[in-house]
Design a protein around this motif. Structure first.
Motif, short mmCIF file in Angstrom:
data_model
loop_
_atom_site.label_atom_id
_atom_site.label_comp_id
_atom_site.label_asym_id
_atom_site.label_seq_id
_atom_site.Cartn_x
_atom_site.Cartn_y
_atom_site.Cartn_z
N SER A 54 -59.92 -43.46 -39.27
CA SER A 54 -60.28 -42.00 -39.15
C SER A 54 -61.55 -42.02 -38.37
O SER A 54 -61.72 -40.78 -37.69
N GLN A 55 -62.23 -42.86 -38.17
CA GLN A 55 -63.50 -43.11 -37.43
C GLN A 55 -63.09 -43.27 -35.86
O GLN A 55 -63.71 -42.69 -35.02
N ASP A 56 -62.41 -44.43 -35.80
CA ASP A 56 -62.23 -44.96 -34.45
C ASP A 56 -61.13 -44.08 -33.74
O ASP A 56 -61.24 -43.93 -32.47
N PHE A 57 -59.95 -43.79 -34.46
CA PHE A 57 -58.91 -43.23 -33.64
C PHE A 57 -58.64 -41.56 -33.94
O PHE A 57 -58.28 -40.97 -33.29
N GLY A 58 -59.15 -41.49 -35.26
CA GLY A 58 -58.61 -40.08 -35.71
C GLY A 58 -57.29 -39.89 -36.12
O GLY A 58 -56.74 -38.53 -36.40
N PHE A 76 -57.01 -37.45 -48.97
CA PHE A 76 -58.26 -36.80 -49.49
C PHE A 76 -59.22 -37.64 -50.48
O PHE A 76 -60.45 -37.72 -50.18
N GLU A 77 -58.43 -38.27 -51.32
CA GLU A 77 -59.24 -38.90 -52.48
C GLU A 77 -59.84 -40.05 -51.75
O GLU A 77 -60.87 -40.49 -52.20
N MET A 78 -58.67 -40.71 -50.93
CA MET A 78 -59.39 -42.10 -50.28
C MET A 78 -60.46 -41.74 -49.18
O MET A 78 -61.80 -42.53 -49.22
N ILE A 79 -60.64 -40.50 -48.79
CA ILE A 79 -61.37 -40.18 -47.87
C ILE A 79 -62.95 -39.79 -48.60
O ILE A 79 -63.90 -40.30 -48.31
N CYS A 80 -62.69 -39.14 -49.86
CA CYS A 80 -63.88 -38.92 -50.36
C CYS A 80 -64.34 -40.39 -51.02
O CYS A 80 -65.99 -40.49 -50.77
N LYS A 81 -63.68 -41.50 -51.38
CA LYS A 81 -64.46 -42.65 -51.90
C LYS A 81 -65.13 -43.24 -50.42
O LYS A 81 -66.06 -43.76 -50.65
N GLY A 82 -64.32 -43.35 -49.29
CA GLY A 82 -64.88 -43.95 -48.24
C GLY A 82 -66.32 -43.26 -48.05
O GLY A 82 -67.16 -44.08 -47.28
#
Length: 333
Positions: free
Chosen positions: A55-59, A161-167
């Motif tokens: 999500s940070q490098d590629f989107g 979204f749950e994974m993004i929240c944790k990250g």
């Protein structure tokens, strides 16, 4: 070529002038190989860090073992094929501009003074039970099949979204109350006699939190990486997740929304189903307070999502109609 027909009504051996895009947007190298650098993430086995890094490098990243049944994905794509293959849509009244959904012929899709090489269907999906009766009723199975697909995509989006929240270190469920406004965009890209002169979609960033894309079995999606366009390959039964600009804002720039486009093909049609998971219409979009401090001040100003939609004409010429439908349907829940 008359302008009151959709692209599939014609068998043309050339690209009509009003479909030829300006040189700055034309794809220069259609022979670039499919990239193997787009992250492929197994949602059952991949470490959380890989999702955040993608999500940070590629989107952009592709997901497998995502929980959406293969049959549900195939049924949705098949019913969309039926929809776009229906003859005489406008003359029969089967498909038209309405208060709750829009079918756009290629002749209506004017960007930069030219027309895009695609036909397009849009409609809201939330709240689902109130939206279903407002969708197209032909083909006869459309509402049932697409409803089943949207239910599964919604489950997947919550998982992402749950994974993004944790990250990111956000509270669990942070996105639950602001990510309810799902919006479906289905596209049909017919074969094009000269793909170097036109595009199915111009370069853009999605105005969503995330977009879940079912691209079927055909390539055409390209992502801008380090100033160069790369082809996104097709992985059987995978879904593509891309970060929208609203999530970039909420993450205070930690996650990236990147430009992407769609190129056409000379001998192959392409159909896709994108589900945009958007903030609720009245949601205030701003960097999450947990991600802002003296060392990391907010990079973006706060705004109401529906104001963003109207200001940026997110839905093109139909933005006014869609902001009304978007608000009326969503607020009726």
């Amino acid at each position: 070529m008359k302008e009151d027909k959709d692209l599939r009504s014609f068998e043309v051996g050339f690209v009509p002038e009003n479909y030829i895009i300006s040189k700055k947007y034309r794809p220069e190298n259609l022979d670039i190989p499919v990239s193997d650098s787009i992250p492929l993430i197994d949602l059952q086995n991949t470490p959380l860090e890989e999702i955040l890094k993608a999500s940070q490098d590629f989107g952009f990243f592709q997901v497998i073992n995502h929980g959406v049944p293969e049959k549900t994905m195939n049924d949705a794509m098949n019913v969309m094929e039926e929809f776009f293959d229906m003859p005489c849509k406008d003359e029969s009244g089967i498909v038209s501009n309405s208060k709750n959904w829009v079918y756009e012929k290629s002749s209506n899709l004017t960007k930069e003074g030219v027309r895009l090489w695609r036909d397009n269907l849009k409609h809201p999906c939330y709240p689902l039970q109130k939206c279903i009766p407002l969708w197209p009723n032909k083909p006869p199975t459309y509402q049932k099949v697409i409803a089943a697909y949207i239910v599964e995509v919604h489950k997947l989006s919550l998982k992402i979204f749950e994974m993004i929240c944790k990250g990111l270190g956000l509270d669990p469920g942070y996105f639950n109350d602001i990510s309810e406004a799902q919006f479906l965009v289905a596209n049909f890209y017919p074969p094009c006699p000269d793909p170097s002169l036109t595009l199915g979609l111009l370069p853009h960033r999605d105005p969503s939190l995330i977009t879940v894309l079912n691209q079927g079995n055909s390539t055409g999606l390209q992502v801008l990486k380090n100033g160069e366009w790369i082809n996104v390959g097709v992985v059987p039964n995978a879904l593509i997740i891309n970060i929208g600009n609203q999530l970039e804002i909420i993450s205070n720039g930690k996650l990236k929304s990147v430009e992407h486009r769609v190129v056409t093909k000379k001998h192959e049609a392409r159909r896709t189903i994108a589900t945009h998971v958007n903030p609720s219409p009245d949601c205030i979009v701003e960097p999450a307070k947990a991600l802002v401090n003296e060392l990391e001040p907010p990079r973006y100003k706060s705004f109401r999502y529906i104001d963003f939609v109207e200001r940026n004409k997110v839905f093109g010429d139909y933005t006014k109609e869609y902001t009304n439908a978007f608000q009326n349907v969503a607020r009726s829940s």
